[in-house]
Write an enzyme that holds these catalytic residues in place. Structure first.
Site, PDB file in Angstrom:
ATOM      1  N   PRO A   1      38.154  35.121  31.451  1.00 34.49           N
ATOM      2  CA  PRO A   1      39.405  34.368  31.577  1.00 34.49           C
ATOM      3  C   PRO A   1      39.700  34.010  33.030  1.00 34.49           C
ATOM      4  O   PRO A   1      39.598  34.851  33.915  1.00 34.49           O
ATOM      5  CB  PRO A   1      40.453  35.364  31.066  1.00 34.49           C
ATOM      6  CG  PRO A   1      39.853  36.716  31.318  1.00 34.49           C
ATOM      7  CD  PRO A   1      38.379  36.543  31.131  1.00 34.49           C
TER       8      PRO A   1
ATOM      9  N   GLY B   1      42.631  31.592  35.172  1.00 36.91           N
ATOM     10  CA  GLY B   1      43.791  30.721  35.030  1.00 36.91           C
ATOM     11  C   GLY B   1      43.627  29.351  35.665  1.00 36.91           C
ATOM     12  O   GLY B   1      44.445  28.469  35.441  1.00 36.91           O
TER      13      GLY B   1
ATOM     14  N   HIS C   1      38.168  42.766  38.499  1.00 37.67           N
ATOM     15  CA  HIS C   1      38.849  41.467  38.534  1.00 37.67           C
ATOM     16  C   HIS C   1      38.156  40.504  39.516  1.00 37.67           C
ATOM     17  O   HIS C   1      38.795  39.728  40.226  1.00 37.67           O
ATOM     18  CB  HIS C   1      40.321  41.660  38.933  1.00 37.67           C
ATOM     19  CG  HIS C   1      41.261  40.680  38.288  1.00 37.67           C
ATOM     20  ND1 HIS C   1      42.031  40.982  37.200  1.00 37.67           N
ATOM     21  CD2 HIS C   1      41.574  39.392  38.586  1.00 37.67           C
ATOM     22  CE1 HIS C   1      42.763  39.943  36.855  1.00 37.67           C
ATOM     23  NE2 HIS C   1      42.499  38.956  37.682  1.00 37.67           N
TER      24      HIS C   1
ATOM     25  N   ARG D   1      39.302  40.482  43.213  1.00 33.93           N
ATOM     26  CA  ARG D   1      40.477  39.696  43.601  1.00 33.93           C
ATOM     27  C   ARG D   1      41.730  40.559  43.698  1.00 33.93           C
ATOM     28  O   ARG D   1      42.790  40.068  44.061  1.00 33.93           O
ATOM     29  CB  ARG D   1      40.712  38.593  42.563  1.00 33.93           C
ATOM     30  CG  ARG D   1      39.624  37.556  42.548  1.00 33.93           C
ATOM     31  CD  ARG D   1      39.661  36.695  41.309  1.00 33.93           C
ATOM     32  NE  ARG D   1      40.801  35.808  41.231  1.00 33.93           N
ATOM     33  CZ  ARG D   1      40.904  34.657  41.884  1.00 33.93           C
ATOM     34  NH1 ARG D   1      39.929  34.266  42.675  1.00 33.93           N
ATOM     35  NH2 ARG D   1      41.967  33.885  41.744  1.00 33.93           N
TER      36      ARG D   1
ATOM     37  N   GLY E   1      30.403  39.491  40.062  1.00 36.82           N
ATOM     38  CA  GLY E   1      29.248  39.296  40.928  1.00 36.82           C
ATOM     39  C   GLY E   1      27.985  38.783  40.258  1.00 36.82           C
ATOM     40  O   GLY E   1      26.947  38.657  40.913  1.00 36.82           O
TER      41      GLY E   1
ATOM     42  N   ARG F   1      25.449  36.323  39.440  1.00 30.17           N
ATOM     43  CA  ARG F   1      25.118  34.998  39.976  1.00 30.17           C
ATOM     44  C   ARG F   1      23.722  34.532  39.571  1.00 30.17           C
ATOM     45  O   ARG F   1      23.342  33.399  39.860  1.00 30.17           O
ATOM     46  CB  ARG F   1      25.206  34.997  41.524  1.00 30.17           C
ATOM     47  CG  ARG F   1      26.587  35.305  42.069  1.00 30.17           C
ATOM     48  CD  ARG F   1      27.601  34.214  41.718  1.00 30.17           C
ATOM     49  NE  ARG F   1      28.928  34.520  42.227  1.00 30.17           N
ATOM     50  CZ  ARG F   1      29.867  35.151  41.537  1.00 30.17           C
ATOM     51  NH1 ARG F   1      29.643  35.539  40.295  1.00 30.17           N
ATOM     52  NH2 ARG F   1      31.052  35.397  42.070  1.00 30.17           N
TER      53      ARG F   1
ATOM     54  N   GLY G   1      33.062  34.613  35.817  1.00 24.12           N
ATOM     55  CA  GLY G   1      34.285  33.882  36.137  1.00 24.12           C
ATOM     56  C   GLY G   1      33.992  32.687  37.017  1.00 24.12           C
ATOM     57  O   GLY G   1      33.947  31.535  36.569  1.00 24.12           O
ATOM     58  N   ARG G   2      33.700  32.953  38.291  1.00 24.86           N
ATOM     59  CA  ARG G   2      33.522  31.855  39.251  1.00 24.86           C
ATOM     60  C   ARG G   2      32.346  30.921  38.924  1.00 24.86           C
ATOM     61  O   ARG G   2      32.488  29.708  39.103  1.00 24.86           O
ATOM     62  CB  ARG G   2      33.383  32.419  40.664  1.00 24.86           C
ATOM     63  CG  ARG G   2      34.668  33.118  41.164  1.00 24.86           C
ATOM     64  CD  ARG G   2      34.453  33.668  42.562  1.00 24.86           C
ATOM     65  NE  ARG G   2      35.538  34.459  43.064  1.00 24.86           N
ATOM     66  CZ  ARG G   2      35.717  35.765  42.848  1.00 24.86           C
ATOM     67  NH1 ARG G   2      34.857  36.424  42.092  1.00 24.86           N
ATOM     68  NH2 ARG G   2      36.730  36.411  43.389  1.00 24.86           N
TER      69      ARG G   2
HETATM   70  C1  LIG Z   1      40.189  31.631  39.829  1.00 24.72           C
HETATM   71  C2  LIG Z   1      40.178  32.875  39.003  1.00 24.72           C
HETATM   72  C3  LIG Z   1      41.228  33.119  38.121  1.00 24.72           C
HETATM   73  C4  LIG Z   1      41.223  34.282  37.348  1.00 24.72           C
HETATM   74  N1  LIG Z   1      42.244  34.474  36.450  1.00 24.72           N
HETATM   75  C5  LIG Z   1      42.213  35.570  35.642  1.00 24.72           C
HETATM   76  C6  LIG Z   1      43.196  35.750  34.635  1.00 24.72           C
HETATM   77  O1  LIG Z   1      44.092  34.913  34.440  1.00 24.72           O
HETATM   78  N2  LIG Z   1      43.122  36.875  33.875  1.00 24.72           N
HETATM   79  C7  LIG Z   1      42.130  37.818  34.038  1.00 24.72           C
HETATM   80  O2  LIG Z   1      42.094  38.813  33.333  1.00 24.72           O
HETATM   81  N3  LIG Z   1      41.177  37.647  34.983  1.00 24.72           N
HETATM   82  C8  LIG Z   1      41.193  36.558  35.771  1.00 24.72           C
HETATM   83  N4  LIG Z   1      40.195  36.382  36.697  1.00 24.72           N
HETATM   84  C9  LIG Z   1      39.092  37.377  36.798  1.00 24.72           C
HETATM   85  C10 LIG Z   1      37.932  37.007  35.866  1.00 24.72           C
HETATM   86  O3  LIG Z   1      38.302  37.131  34.521  1.00 24.72           O
HETATM   87  C11 LIG Z   1      36.707  37.902  36.094  1.00 24.72           C
HETATM   88  O4  LIG Z   1      37.082  39.254  35.968  1.00 24.72           O
HETATM   89  C12 LIG Z   1      36.028  37.677  37.451  1.00 24.72           C
HETATM   90  O5  LIG Z   1      36.101  36.331  37.840  1.00 24.72           O
HETATM   91  C13 LIG Z   1      34.564  38.123  37.373  1.00 24.72           C
HETATM   92  O6  LIG Z   1      33.951  38.012  38.618  1.00 24.72           O
HETATM   93  P1  LIG Z   1      33.031  36.768  39.049  1.00 24.72           P
HETATM   94  O7  LIG Z   1      33.973  35.661  39.400  1.00 24.72           O
HETATM   95  O8  LIG Z   1      32.298  37.292  40.225  1.00 24.72           O
HETATM   96  O9  LIG Z   1      32.157  36.416  37.885  1.00 24.72           O
HETATM   97  C14 LIG Z   1      40.167  35.225  37.479  1.00 24.72           C
HETATM   98  C15 LIG Z   1      39.117  34.956  38.352  1.00 24.72           C
HETATM   99  C16 LIG Z   1      39.099  33.802  39.097  1.00 24.72           C
HETATM  100  C17 LIG Z   1      37.935  33.534  40.001  1.00 24.72           C
END
Ligand SMILES: Cc1cc2nc3c(=O)[nH]c(=O)nc-3n(C[C@H](O)[C@H](O)[C@H](O)COP(=O)(O)O)c2cc1C
Length: 402
Positions: free
Chosen positions: A86, A88, A284, A287, A317, A319, A338-339
Site C-alpha cells: 500500500p 498513498g 514501513h 519511512r 528494500g 530491488r 512499494g517504491r
Molecule cells: C510513497 C509511499 C507511501 C506509502 N504509504 C503507505 C500507506 O499509506 N500505508 C502503509 O501501510 N504503508 C505505506 N507505505 C509503505 C509501503 O507499504 C511499504 O511498506 C514500503 O514501501 C516497502 O519498502 P520499499 O519501498 O523499499 O519496497 C508507503 C511507502 C511509500 C514509498
C-alpha cells in the site's frame, strides 16, 4: 516488452534505472516524498545492506528447464511471490495511479494492496481492475470511520484487510516540511516553483483531475476531502492502537487479516493467537523509525516463531529478483514492494508498473536457474550463507545439528 515500453524505457530495466527516469519526470518534492526515508535516513540504507549481507550458496547440476516463479498465497496461485504494497501516493504520480498499479498487478497475477489514503475509490478498483485485492487501513482516532471503511471493503469484495500497526504518529521527514508535502498541501514558494518547473507532470496528473471533476480526493475516507483540505482531525493517526483493536477488526472482517509492520517474534505470536492470517515483517520502507533493524534481518526469528501457523510476508528494500529469492529462502511466503512500482507508474502509468513487475520476474527466474532451484517452494535456508543472522538461519547450523 511492447514497442512503446521499449521506447519509453530503452534499456532502463533495473529498478534503479527506472528510479532515475522517475526522478526526471516528477517535481523534486514529490520524488523525495516517495523516495526518501526519515530522520538521518540510516534505515533506508540498512534495508538494502541487509540483502547484500545475505549470500547464496547455489546448487550445481540441477535440471532447471522447468523453472517457474509461481507459488501460492493463502492457497491461491499467484504469478510470483510478490504483492504490491500500500502506498498513498500513486494517485499523485500518475492520473489514477492506483488504477494503473492495480491493473498491472492483475495482469501479473499478483495481489494489489490499496491504501485507504489513496485517490481511487475501492469500488472502482474492484470493478475495473479485478485480481486479488487487499485494502490497507491505518487506525484513525475515530474508530467508527475505520469500521465504515471495512464495511465498504466487504461490500466491494476485497479479499484481504491489511492493518498497518507501525505508525502511531506522523514520522519526522524534514524534507517534506520544506517542500510543502504535508496534509493539507502547503503552497510554499519552493513547492510551487518546483511544480511550475514540471509542466508535463502538472498537465498530465493535476490537469486531468481538474478536467474530470477537480482536485484529487481521499476517495476511501468518509468525507472524501481533497488533498488541499487534508484529512479530517478524526481521521488522523491513532496513538492508542492496541491488540484490542486487532481483536475487534478480526471480529468485523471475515476475509484474510494481515498485520503489517511486525518486527518482533513475540508480536507475531500475539497476532497469530488473535486470528491474523498473516503478518508483514516491515519497517514501513524505512519511512518511520530510523533506528529499526532491517526487515530481512528480522524475518528468520518471526518465521521460526509463527511460520508453521500463519503466512509470513516481508517488505523493505526489494530491488532485484534475487532479493525476492533471498527473502523467500529465509522463510517469507512472499514479499511486497512499494517504491519500485511507484517509480514505474510515475514514468508510464500501468505500462511502467508492468515493466517493473516483468523485469523483477525475469530476474527472479534467472536467479532460480543459476541457484539450481527450479521451484519457489524449494527455496530454503540451505542455499543461504548468512552467518550474521540467527545461527539456525544458516547452513552451518544445519550441518552442526546433523
Ligand atoms: C510513497 C509511499 C507511501 C506509502 N504509504 C503507505 C500507506 O499509506 N500505508 C502503509 O501501510 N504503508 C505505506 N507505505 C509503505 C509501503 O507499504 C511499504 O511498506 C514500503 O514501501 C516497502 O519498502 P520499499 O519501498 O523499499 O519496497 C508507503 C511507502 C511509500 C514509498
Amino acid at each position: 516488452m511492447t514497442r512503446s515500453a521499449a521506447s519509453v524505457f530503452r534499456f532502463a530495466n533495473s529498478v534503479e534505472s527506472v528510479r532515475e527516469l522517475a526522478k526526471k519526470r516528477l517535481p523534486k518534492g514529490l520524488f523525495e516524498f516517495v523516495d526518501r526515508g526519515s530522520d538521518d535516513e540510516l534505515a533506508i540504507l540498512n534495508n538494502r545492506d541487509a540483502f547484500n549481507r545475505v549470500k547464496f550458496r547455489p546448487r550445481a547440476l540441477v535440471d532447471v528447464s522447468g523453472r517457474s516463479s509461481e507459488t501460492t498465497v493463502f492457497g491461491q496461485s499467484i504469478g510470483m511471490p510478490l504483492a504490491i504494497a500500500p502506498t498513498g501516493a500513486a494517485g499523485l504520480l500518475w492520473y489514477r495511479g492506483e488504477m494503473a498499479l492495480a491493473k498491472a498487478a492483475a495482469a501479473a497475477k499478483v495481489p494489489f494492496t490499496l491504501a485507504t489514503r489513496s485517490m481511487s475509490a475501492m469500488e472502482d478498483i474492484a470493478s475495473e481492475a479485478g485480481g486479488t485485492l487487499w485494502l490497507q487501513l491505518y487506525t484513525q482516532r475515530n474508530r467508527q470511520d475505520c469500521y465504515d471503511v471495512i464495511e465498504r471493503a466487504k461490500a466491494a469484495k476485497f479479499q484481504g484487510l491489511v492493518l498497518t500497526v507501525d505508525t502511531p504518529m506522523n514520522p519526522s521527514r524534514d524534507y517534506n516540511d520544506r517542500n510543502g508535502y504535508s496534509l493539507p498541501f502547503k503552497y510554499t514558494m519552493r513547492g510551487v516553483t518546483d511544480i511550475l518547473l514540471h509542466p508535463r507532470w502538472f498537465a498530465g496528473v493535476i490537469g486531468k483531475y481538474y478536467a474530470n471533476g477537480g482536485l484529487p480526493r481521499f476517495e476511501n475516507l468518509p468525507g472524501r476531502r481533497t488533498i488541499n483540505e487534508g484529512i479530517s482531525p478524526t481521521q488522523m493517526l491513532s496513538d492508542d492502537l492496541t491488540w484490542r483493536d486487532i481483536e475487534e477488526y478480526r471480529r468485523r472482517w471475515p476475509g484474510k487479516l494481515i498485520v503489517k509492520g511486525i518486527m518482533h517474534p513475540d508480536d507475531a505470536k500475539r497476532a497469530a493467537q488473535l486470528g491474523a492470517d498473516a503478518v508483514i515483517v516491515s519497517n514501513h520502507g524505512a519511512r518511520n523509525l530510523d533506528g529499526t533493524m532491517a526487515p530481512l534481518d528480522a524475518l528468520p526469528d518471526v518465521v521460526d516463531a509463527v511460520g508453521n501457523r500463519i503466512e509470513v510476508f516481508m517488505d523493505g528494500g526489494i530491488r532485484r529478483g534475487a532479493d525476492i529469492a533471498k527473502a523467500v529462502a529465509l522463510g517469507a511466503r512472499m514479499v511486497l514492494i512499494g517504491r519500485p512500482t511507484l517509480y514505474g507508474t510515475a514514468v508510464a502509468g500501468e505500462m511502467g508498473a508492468t515493466h517493473v513487475l516483468n523485469n523483477l520476474k525475469k530476474e527472479l527466474l534467472y536467479t532460480l536457474a543459476t541457484l539450481g532451484v527450479p521451484r519457489i517452494s524449494e527455496l530454503s535456508r540451505d542455499i543461504i550463507h548468512a552467518p550474521h543472522l540467527a545461527p539456525r538461519a544458516t547452513h552451518e547450523m544445519k550441518i552442526a545439528a546433523e
